[in-house]
Design a protein around this motif. Sequence first.
Motif, PDB file in Angstrom:
ATOM      1  N   MET A   5      -8.827   4.922  15.800  1.00  0.00           N
ATOM      2  CA  MET A   5      -7.674   4.058  15.545  1.00  0.00           C
ATOM      3  C   MET A   5      -7.080   2.970  16.385  1.00  0.00           C
ATOM      4  O   MET A   5      -7.752   2.714  17.470  1.00  0.00           O
ATOM      5  N   PHE A   6      -6.786   1.786  15.785  1.00  0.00           N
ATOM      6  CA  PHE A   6      -6.491   0.721  16.606  1.00  0.00           C
ATOM      7  C   PHE A   6      -5.196   0.276  16.556  1.00  0.00           C
ATOM      8  O   PHE A   6      -4.367   0.438  15.772  1.00  0.00           O
ATOM      9  N   ASP A   7      -4.837  -0.462  17.732  1.00  0.00           N
ATOM     10  CA  ASP A   7      -3.380  -1.039  17.657  1.00  0.00           C
ATOM     11  C   ASP A   7      -3.244  -2.432  16.814  1.00  0.00           C
ATOM     12  O   ASP A   7      -4.361  -2.896  16.272  1.00  0.00           O
ATOM     13  N   PRO A   8      -2.038  -2.915  16.956  1.00  0.00           N
ATOM     14  CA  PRO A   8      -1.844  -4.492  15.997  1.00  0.00           C
ATOM     15  C   PRO A   8      -3.051  -5.583  16.675  1.00  0.00           C
ATOM     16  O   PRO A   8      -3.209  -6.297  15.754  1.00  0.00           O
ATOM     17  N   ALA A   9      -3.341  -5.508  17.915  1.00  0.00           N
ATOM     18  CA  ALA A   9      -4.378  -6.524  18.296  1.00  0.00           C
ATOM     19  C   ALA A   9      -5.746  -6.037  18.093  1.00  0.00           C
ATOM     20  O   ALA A   9      -6.704  -6.676  18.551  1.00  0.00           O
TER      21      ALA A   9
END
Length: 139
Positions: A9-13
């Motif tokens: 999973m990834f953050d907005p950046a």
Amino acid sequence: MLFAANAGMFDPALKPVGLYLEQGRELTRLNTRSAHGCFHMKPNGVFYLSADAAAVAETRQFLQQRPRPELATQSGPMLVINGRLHPRFNRRSTSLKARDGVGVRADGRVLFAISEGEVSFEAFARLFRDGSIAPTPVS
């Protein structure tokens, strides 16, 4: 490319939210924080590959065992834990999304699944637990 799936999973950046190892180098640290969202639905886990094996481990287990994988990605929640569905999954859930996941069979074979439509975590996890995912050779 034979197939593609979300790995972690990834953050907005677009930085991984949890552990990410590539070629044995830790690029993002293991995440044990508590917060809202799917990733933090404990227990979450780590899928990893070493020179001779593949495994999925609960995050706490991974921390205790300290394996030295070549590749690892942390995601959450775990779908199946010791043959049981994640304790927070609910058959009546209205949270329907496209899902993808990975599992490792007892014989070491890695299985990837991607839903064809929107499904609940509980329904998707049953695919792994009940063995209704027939391995399809990738050619």
